[in-house]
Enzyme design. Structure first.
Site, PDB file in Angstrom:
ATOM      1  N   LYS A  56      -0.978  -7.229  13.019  1.00 21.02           N
ATOM      2  CA  LYS A  56      -2.058  -6.205  12.597  1.00 21.02           C
ATOM      3  C   LYS A  56      -3.305  -6.455  13.423  1.00 21.02           C
ATOM      4  O   LYS A  56      -3.712  -7.528  13.394  1.00 21.02           O
ATOM      5  CB  LYS A  56      -2.202  -6.430  11.210  1.00 21.02           C
ATOM      6  CG  LYS A  56      -3.003  -5.415  10.434  1.00 21.02           C
ATOM      7  CD  LYS A  56      -3.054  -5.416   8.857  1.00 21.02           C
ATOM      8  CE  LYS A  56      -3.575  -4.227   8.103  1.00 21.02           C
ATOM      9  NZ  LYS A  56      -3.697  -4.550   6.833  1.00 21.02           N
ATOM     10  N   TYR A  72      -7.586   1.005  -4.459  1.00 17.36           N
ATOM     11  CA  TYR A  72      -6.449   1.484  -5.004  1.00 17.36           C
ATOM     12  C   TYR A  72      -5.699   0.230  -5.475  1.00 17.36           C
ATOM     13  O   TYR A  72      -6.116  -1.247  -5.041  1.00 17.36           O
ATOM     14  CB  TYR A  72      -5.585   2.022  -3.916  1.00 17.36           C
ATOM     15  CG  TYR A  72      -5.279   1.324  -2.585  1.00 17.36           C
ATOM     16  CD1 TYR A  72      -4.003   0.501  -2.649  1.00 17.36           C
ATOM     17  CD2 TYR A  72      -6.061   1.235  -1.533  1.00 17.36           C
ATOM     18  CE1 TYR A  72      -3.789  -0.300  -1.564  1.00 17.36           C
ATOM     19  CE2 TYR A  72      -5.545   0.272  -0.640  1.00 17.36           C
ATOM     20  CZ  TYR A  72      -4.407  -0.335  -0.375  1.00 17.36           C
ATOM     21  OH  TYR A  72      -4.309  -1.110   0.762  1.00 17.36           O
ATOM     22  N   GLU A 132      -5.399 -27.754  28.166  1.00 15.78           N
ATOM     23  CA  GLU A 132      -6.516 -28.112  27.837  1.00 15.78           C
ATOM     24  C   GLU A 132      -6.386 -29.548  27.201  1.00 15.78           C
ATOM     25  O   GLU A 132      -7.559 -30.146  27.210  1.00 15.78           O
ATOM     26  CB  GLU A 132      -7.304 -26.966  27.207  1.00 15.78           C
ATOM     27  CG  GLU A 132      -7.752 -25.697  27.976  1.00 15.78           C
ATOM     28  CD  GLU A 132      -8.687 -24.946  27.231  1.00 15.78           C
ATOM     29  OE1 GLU A 132      -9.726 -25.555  26.755  1.00 15.78           O
ATOM     30  OE2 GLU A 132      -8.429 -23.827  27.173  1.00 15.78           O
ATOM     31  N   THR A 187       1.174  -4.325   4.548  1.00 13.37           N
ATOM     32  CA  THR A 187       0.902  -4.248   5.838  1.00 13.37           C
ATOM     33  C   THR A 187       0.432  -5.646   6.343  1.00 13.37           C
ATOM     34  O   THR A 187       0.326  -6.195   7.420  1.00 13.37           O
ATOM     35  CB  THR A 187       0.166  -3.234   6.451  1.00 13.37           C
ATOM     36  OG1 THR A 187      -1.110  -3.046   5.709  1.00 13.37           O
ATOM     37  CG2 THR A 187       0.664  -1.735   6.439  1.00 13.37           C
ATOM     38  N   ASP A 188      -0.232  -6.525   5.104  1.00 14.79           N
ATOM     39  CA  ASP A 188      -1.165  -7.369   5.302  1.00 14.79           C
ATOM     40  C   ASP A 188      -0.308  -8.677   6.141  1.00 14.79           C
ATOM     41  O   ASP A 188      -0.765  -9.409   6.858  1.00 14.79           O
ATOM     42  CB  ASP A 188      -1.732  -8.091   4.317  1.00 14.79           C
ATOM     43  CG  ASP A 188      -3.217  -7.086   3.947  1.00 14.79           C
ATOM     44  OD1 ASP A 188      -3.611  -6.217   4.733  1.00 14.79           O
ATOM     45  OD2 ASP A 188      -3.672  -7.391   2.858  1.00 14.79           O
ATOM     46  N   THR A 214       0.683  -1.186  -0.004  1.00 15.63           N
ATOM     47  CA  THR A 214       0.077   0.000   0.125  1.00 15.63           C
ATOM     48  C   THR A 214       0.852   1.384   0.281  1.00 15.63           C
ATOM     49  O   THR A 214       0.292   2.300  -0.610  1.00 15.63           O
ATOM     50  CB  THR A 214      -1.105  -0.022   1.144  1.00 15.63           C
ATOM     51  OG1 THR A 214      -1.736  -1.129   1.105  1.00 15.63           O
ATOM     52  CG2 THR A 214      -1.814   1.177   1.296  1.00 15.63           C
TER      53      THR A 214
END
Length: 325
Positions: free
Chosen positions: A161, A22, A282, A88-89, A9
């Site tokens: 993120k 975009y 667990e 950023t993903d 981006t």
């Protein structure tokens, strides 16, 4: 200083300054540099376009290419630090991979943006300015891969993120920030406590490709179908994004135990944003033949498991690695 651009981006272009849609990776590296006033005053900066993709298309081959290029830059003494522009993903996964395999104490700094380069009030230019300032700072040495966005410094091991659209999307739940950067003024709050880079037992040596590891997402009513599908398609490792403390349906547990008996290494992580996944809490990991992810989220667990499997590590050694790293 070397700037390695991969797209994302931060290099995105939209039809107007207020258009939410975009295309990633449209702006070339030199244009990114030229768009930031005073950037070249921070360091002698050379730009290099390694890729031009949205980070949803970052894959194992690009990780290996990028890591090899970073290592070449440092081995040839071509730069005192490397800055990587990235979407950023998946920047947390790329950063974590580099944190584990790069063999240098010189800084590797990743940055990106939540708004494209053409946006009104784009966040990329200041993020890039701060990232270069961090990479140029002698105090950044020895801290591994650092993710710099929105004035925050994150250790690549800890960052994730947290929002799809918020500019302040990156958090480091649990350990907290590594430091901060304000208009190029950098300060640090802590050192990364886990082994990385020169102290890591992982490297690129002998690795031409990474083994397939799939992530499966636990939910109410989960069946065993996807577990069996991944194994049948050749996954050598599985990471379960479990509920709560890495739990899942009884059907999924049985299928994962069966996969483990067949030699697939299975790691239990959690879909919850923070907290540890403890061993034998667990579920009886010893009896089931499973690995607990400790503090690593599913996407980070996948990266570490790939590197463990690439080294031929057995399940007990994998568990030790998750506790160590």
């Amino acid at each position: 200083m070397r700037l390695l651009a991969t797209g994302g981006t931060i290099a995105g272009r939209a039809a107007s300054g207020v258009e939410p849609g975009y295309r990633s990776g449209e702006v070339a590296v030199e244009a990114l540099i030229d768009a930031v006033p005073g950037l070249r005053e921070l360091a002698a900066l050379d730009g290099e376009q390694v890729a031009q993709v949205g980070s949803q298309d970052m894959d194992d081959a690009l990780w290996l290419k990028l890591a090899a290029r970073v290592q070449e830059v440092f081995d040839s003494d071509a730069a005192d630090g490397v800055v990587i522009t990235h979407g950023t993903d998946t920047v947390e996964e790329t950063g974590w991979f580099l944190h584990l395999v790069v063999k240098s104490d010189r800084p590797v700094v990743l940055t990106g943006a939540m708004r494209p380069a053409t946006a009104l009030s784009a966040d990329g230019p200041l993020n890039l300015y701060n990232a270069v300032a961090v990479a140029a700072d002698p105090a950044a040495r020895g801290r591994g891969a650092i993710v710099v966005l929105n004035d925050d410094l994150h250790c690549a091991r800890d960052v994730t993120k947290s929002s799809t659209t918020d500019v302040h999307t990156f958090i480091s739940p649990g350990p907290g920030l590594l430091g901060s950067a304000s208009y190029g003024r950098v300060r640090y709050f802590r050192q990364p406590p886990h082994p990385h880079t020169t102290a890591s037992g992982f490297s690129l040596d002998g690795i031409r490709q990474l083994p397939r590891v799939d992530i499966l997402y636990a939910h109410a009513g989960m069946t065993a179908d996807l577990v069996r599908a991944s194994v049948s398609l050749g996954a050598r490792g599985l990471v379960m994004a479990g509920v709560g403390n890495g739990n899942m349906s009884t059907a999924a547990v049985r299928a994962l135990a069966e996969a483990a008996r067949e030699g697939v290494v299975v790691v239990r992580s959690t879909r919850v944003v923070s907290g540890d996944v403890g061993r034998n809490i667990e579920l009886d990991d010893d009896a089931l033949g499973l690995v607990a992810a400790d503090q690593l989220n599913p996407q980070k667990a996948r990266v570490l498991l790939q590197l463990c499997l690439a080294r031929g590590m057995e399940r007990d050694a994998v568990q030790d690695a998750f506790h160590r790293y």
